[in-house]
Design a protein around this motif. Structure first.
Motif, PDB file in Angstrom:
ATOM      1  N   VAL A 102       4.175 -10.438  -0.496  1.00  0.00           N
ATOM      2  CA  VAL A 102       4.701 -11.048  -1.556  1.00  0.00           C
ATOM      3  C   VAL A 102       3.626 -12.104  -2.197  1.00  0.00           C
ATOM      4  O   VAL A 102       3.269 -12.955  -1.413  1.00  0.00           O
ATOM      5  N   GLU A 104       3.361 -14.820  -5.549  1.00  0.00           N
ATOM      6  CA  GLU A 104       3.923 -15.471  -6.506  1.00  0.00           C
ATOM      7  C   GLU A 104       3.003 -15.742  -7.623  1.00  0.00           C
ATOM      8  O   GLU A 104       1.718 -16.175  -7.228  1.00  0.00           O
ATOM      9  N   ASP A 107       1.385 -10.538 -11.770  1.00  0.00           N
ATOM     10  CA  ASP A 107       1.902  -9.177 -12.238  1.00  0.00           C
ATOM     11  C   ASP A 107       1.874  -8.266 -10.951  1.00  0.00           C
ATOM     12  O   ASP A 107       1.016  -8.286 -10.172  1.00  0.00           O
ATOM     13  N   GLN A 108       2.478  -6.977 -11.051  1.00  0.00           N
ATOM     14  CA  GLN A 108       2.572  -6.179  -9.993  1.00  0.00           C
ATOM     15  C   GLN A 108       1.019  -5.572  -9.941  1.00  0.00           C
ATOM     16  O   GLN A 108       0.587  -5.158  -8.915  1.00  0.00           O
ATOM     17  N   ALA A 109       0.576  -5.257 -11.077  1.00  0.00           N
ATOM     18  CA  ALA A 109      -0.680  -4.310 -11.088  1.00  0.00           C
ATOM     19  C   ALA A 109      -1.728  -5.268 -10.386  1.00  0.00           C
ATOM     20  O   ALA A 109      -2.611  -4.738  -9.681  1.00  0.00           O
ATOM     21  N   ALA A 111      -1.282  -8.110  -8.430  1.00  0.00           N
ATOM     22  CA  ALA A 111      -0.869  -8.255  -7.067  1.00  0.00           C
ATOM     23  C   ALA A 111      -1.359  -6.970  -6.204  1.00  0.00           C
ATOM     24  O   ALA A 111      -2.217  -7.177  -5.240  1.00  0.00           O
ATOM     25  N   GLU A 112      -1.288  -5.726  -6.830  1.00  0.00           N
ATOM     26  CA  GLU A 112      -1.562  -4.480  -5.930  1.00  0.00           C
ATOM     27  C   GLU A 112      -3.155  -4.583  -5.748  1.00  0.00           C
ATOM     28  O   GLU A 112      -3.806  -3.966  -4.780  1.00  0.00           O
ATOM     29  N   ASN A 137       3.441  -2.801   1.617  1.00  0.00           N
ATOM     30  CA  ASN A 137       4.591  -2.774   0.502  1.00  0.00           C
ATOM     31  C   ASN A 137       4.406  -4.094  -0.202  1.00  0.00           C
ATOM     32  O   ASN A 137       4.203  -5.300   0.344  1.00  0.00           O
ATOM     33  N   ILE A 138       3.904  -4.053  -1.390  1.00  0.00           N
ATOM     34  CA  ILE A 138       3.543  -5.156  -2.061  1.00  0.00           C
ATOM     35  C   ILE A 138       4.484  -5.686  -3.367  1.00  0.00           C
ATOM     36  O   ILE A 138       5.040  -4.684  -4.247  1.00  0.00           O
ATOM     37  N   SER A 139       5.050  -6.788  -3.206  1.00  0.00           N
ATOM     38  CA  SER A 139       5.741  -7.308  -4.409  1.00  0.00           C
ATOM     39  C   SER A 139       5.540  -8.809  -5.124  1.00  0.00           C
ATOM     40  O   SER A 139       4.960  -9.187  -4.332  1.00  0.00           O
ATOM     41  N   THR A 140       6.177  -8.823  -5.991  1.00  0.00           N
ATOM     42  CA  THR A 140       5.731 -10.173  -6.658  1.00  0.00           C
ATOM     43  C   THR A 140       7.156 -10.899  -6.815  1.00  0.00           C
ATOM     44  O   THR A 140       8.176 -10.557  -6.926  1.00  0.00           O
ATOM     45  N   ARG A 141       7.001 -12.313  -7.160  1.00  0.00           N
ATOM     46  CA  ARG A 141       8.192 -13.101  -7.656  1.00  0.00           C
ATOM     47  C   ARG A 141       7.644 -14.182  -8.690  1.00  0.00           C
ATOM     48  O   ARG A 141       6.285 -14.536  -8.625  1.00  0.00           O
TER      49      ARG A 141
END
Length: 141
Positions: A102, A104, A107-109, A111-112, A137-141
């Motif tokens: 995760v 913070e 953006d998703q792109a 982060a990936e 598993n990649i996510s953002t917040r």
């Protein structure tokens, strides 16, 4: 090529024994997990591997962004490592790994992109490449 760092940990008694590092900072009892027919109540090699991989991978993420304008700071990342032990069909065992990453403030792109770059430089990732299935598993917040 010389090592950047070397450590030594001695295990005595296998999965129901103890581990101790040469500097004494790591000194733990081990126990076979209840899920594998043991008593539980102490750590095990899979937990230690998950902890080491998660911490190392988190630092790899920070490392790959050092030259970027949008650096990842310690408080912007969390990595949870999950290690599974499975039979390999030949009387032995394999591991699989899931890293839940995760970030913070990204953006998703982005982060990936960062996480995949970290996966290419992380020593744990490189050590298991081609031998252990690693899911990111990649996510953002």
């Amino acid at each position: 090529m010389s090592h950047l760092y070397t450590t030594k940990v001695t295990a005595i008694g296998g999965r129901s024994g103890t581990i101790r590092s040469d500097d004494g900072l790591l000194d733990l009892a081990l126990a076979l997990p209840k899920e594998l027919g043991g008593k539980g109540g102490a750590t095990n090699p899979e937990q230690l591997f998950a902890a080491g991989y998660a911490a190392c991978f988190e630092n790899a993420v920070i490392h790959v962004t050092r030259a970027r304008a949008d650096k990842v700071r310690d408080d912007q990342i969390e990595v949870a490592g999950e290690v599974g032990l499975l039979p390999n069909g030949q009387g032995g065992f394999n591991l699989d790994v899931t890293l839940d990453v995760v970030l913070e403030g990204f953006d998703q792109a982005t982060a990936e992109e960062i996480v995949h770059a970290a996966h290419a430089v992380c020593p744990y990732s490189n050590a298991v490449k081609g031998n252990v299935d690693v899911k990111l598993n990649i996510s953002t917040r």
